[in-house]
Design an enzyme around this catalytic site. Structure first.
Site, short mmCIF file in Angstrom:
data_model
loop_
_atom_site.label_atom_id
_atom_site.label_comp_id
_atom_site.label_asym_id
_atom_site.label_seq_id
_atom_site.Cartn_x
_atom_site.Cartn_y
_atom_site.Cartn_z
N THR A 1 -5.61 -6.41 10.43
CA THR A 1 -5.52 -6.04 9.91
C THR A 1 -5.52 -4.34 10.89
OG1 THR A 1 -7.75 -7.12 9.30
CG2 THR A 1 -7.69 -4.23 8.78
N ARG B 1 -2.79 -14.36 4.88
CA ARG B 1 -3.18 -14.39 5.47
C ARG B 1 -2.33 -14.26 6.53
NH1 ARG B 1 -7.05 -10.45 4.41
NH2 ARG B 1 -7.53 -9.90 6.61
N ASN C 1 -2.22 0.18 6.52
CA ASN C 1 -1.36 -0.85 7.32
C ASN C 1 -0.59 -1.73 6.30
OD1 ASN C 1 -3.26 -2.10 4.97
ND2 ASN C 1 -4.77 -2.94 7.11
N PHE D 1 -15.19 4.17 6.85
CA PHE D 1 -13.86 4.06 6.46
C PHE D 1 -14.10 4.32 5.01
CE2 PHE D 1 -13.98 -0.16 7.94
CZ PHE D 1 -13.56 -1.07 6.76
N HIS E 1 -1.87 -5.35 1.31
CA HIS E 1 -3.74 -6.03 0.92
C HIS E 1 -3.28 -7.82 0.99
CE1 HIS E 1 -7.48 -7.20 -0.61
NE2 HIS E 1 -7.14 -7.72 -1.65
N LYS F 1 0.61 -1.06 -0.10
CA LYS F 1 0.01 -0.12 0.03
C LYS F 1 1.33 1.42 -0.19
CE LYS F 1 -3.57 -2.27 2.05
NZ LYS F 1 -5.16 -2.13 2.99
N GLU G 1 -9.67 -10.09 -7.67
CA GLU G 1 -8.64 -9.51 -7.52
C GLU G 1 -6.91 -9.63 -8.81
OE1 GLU G 1 -10.06 -9.16 -2.54
OE2 GLU G 1 -7.96 -9.38 -3.04
N TYR H 1 -12.18 -1.72 -4.14
CA TYR H 1 -12.57 -1.91 -2.64
C TYR H 1 -14.42 -1.41 -2.33
CZ TYR H 1 -8.77 -1.72 -0.32
OH TYR H 1 -6.78 -2.28 0.15
N ARG I 1 2.80 -6.82 8.85
CA ARG I 1 1.25 -6.00 9.48
C ARG I 1 3.02 -5.26 11.03
NH1 ARG I 1 -4.22 -7.10 6.97
NH2 ARG I 1 -4.38 -5.78 5.65
P1 IDP Z 1 -7.53 -6.93 5.87
O1 IDP Z 1 -7.42 -5.75 4.79
O2 IDP Z 1 -7.23 -6.96 6.79
O3 IDP Z 1 -9.34 -8.06 4.75
P2 IDP Z 1 -10.57 -5.53 5.74
O4 IDP Z 1 -11.80 -5.24 6.68
O5 IDP Z 1 -10.88 -6.00 4.25
O6 IDP Z 1 -9.75 -6.02 6.46
O7 IDP Z 1 -10.62 -3.96 5.12
C1 IDP Z 1 -9.94 -3.29 4.63
C2 IDP Z 1 -9.06 -1.94 4.52
O8 IDP Z 1 -9.70 -1.32 4.51
C3 IDP Z 1 -7.99 -2.56 4.79
O9 IDP Z 1 -6.96 -2.81 5.29
C4 IDP Z 1 -7.63 -1.56 6.11
O10 IDP Z 1 -6.97 -0.47 4.77
C5 IDP Z 1 -9.33 -0.24 6.08
N1 IDP Z 1 -10.08 -0.45 7.24
C6 IDP Z 1 -10.40 -1.16 7.97
N2 IDP Z 1 -10.66 -0.77 8.83
C7 IDP Z 1 -10.71 0.13 9.32
C8 IDP Z 1 -11.41 0.94 10.12
O11 IDP Z 1 -11.94 1.02 10.99
N3 IDP Z 1 -11.14 2.53 10.17
C9 IDP Z 1 -10.07 2.55 8.87
N4 IDP Z 1 -9.28 1.78 7.69
C10 IDP Z 1 -9.82 0.82 7.85
MG MG Z 2 -10.12 -8.03 3.27
#
Ligand code: IDP
Ligand code: MG
Length: 136
Positions: free
Chosen positions: A93, A87, A114, A59, A117, A11, A128, A51, A104
């Site tokens: 996350t 994962r 973070n 968010f 992805h 990212k 994807e 997304y 991470r």
């Molecule tokens: P993941 O990347 O671990 O699969 P997801 O829930 O799919 O997590 O969320 C996608 C992306 O959205 C996350 O990697 C992060 O960049 C962002 N994100 C997820 N939850 C939050 C939040 O609570 N606040 C701000 N950004 C978030």
């Molecule tokens: Mg995800």
């Protein structure tokens, strides 16, 4: 669909901080083979499409802005049990909850920025990967 591939992005925060090499190294050391690799800048429109599943989340707008704020590196990775093992390698996350030794934990700055992805299912890994590299 094969269960031995997953899709990842490095990212914008991690690219900006010069962590492409360190992160790719952790992926290779974790047993993943890099099948496809491309550095590119997502437009807000493309980031929003990627997304779209999160469009209703609070968010979402910030996430689209962030993911189009600078270049990313997109990649397809190969390994047995790729989706689940990747994962595990990237960690939670929220980096505050990510386990020691995960990407991470080492590189993520916040729950949004973070570092990486990772696809959450074989089906999404295929979707994807196709989004960036076309159907192969
Ligand atoms: P993941 O990347 O671990 O699969 P997801 O829930 O799919 O997590 O969320 C996608 C992306 O959205 C996350 O990697 C992060 O960049 C962002 N994100 C997820 N939850 C939050 C939040 O609570 N606040 C701000 N950004 C978030
Ligand atoms: Mg995800």
């Amino acid at each position: 669909m094969a269960t031995n591939r997953t899709f990842t992005m490095i990212k914008p925060d991690a690219v900006q901080e010069n962590h492409i090499g360190g992160i790719l190294h952790m992926m290779e050391e974790g047993g993943f083979r890099i099948v496809e690799l491309q550095k590119l800048l997502l437009t807000p429109e493309r980031a929003g499409q990627f997304y779209a599943v999160h469009a209703e989340r609070p968010f979402y707008n910030d996430l689209v802005k962030y993911m189009s704020s600078g270049p990313i590196v997109a990649a397809v990775l190969e390994k047995d049990n790729a989706v689940a093992d990747f994962r595990t390698l990237i960690g939670a996350t929220n980096p505050a909850q990510a386990a020691e030794g995960t990407i991470r934990k080492k590189y993520a700055k916040s729950i949004e920025a973070n570092a990486v992805h990772g696809s959450d299912s074989d089906e999404n890994a295929q979707i994807e990967a196709d989004f960036f590299f076309g159907s192969k």
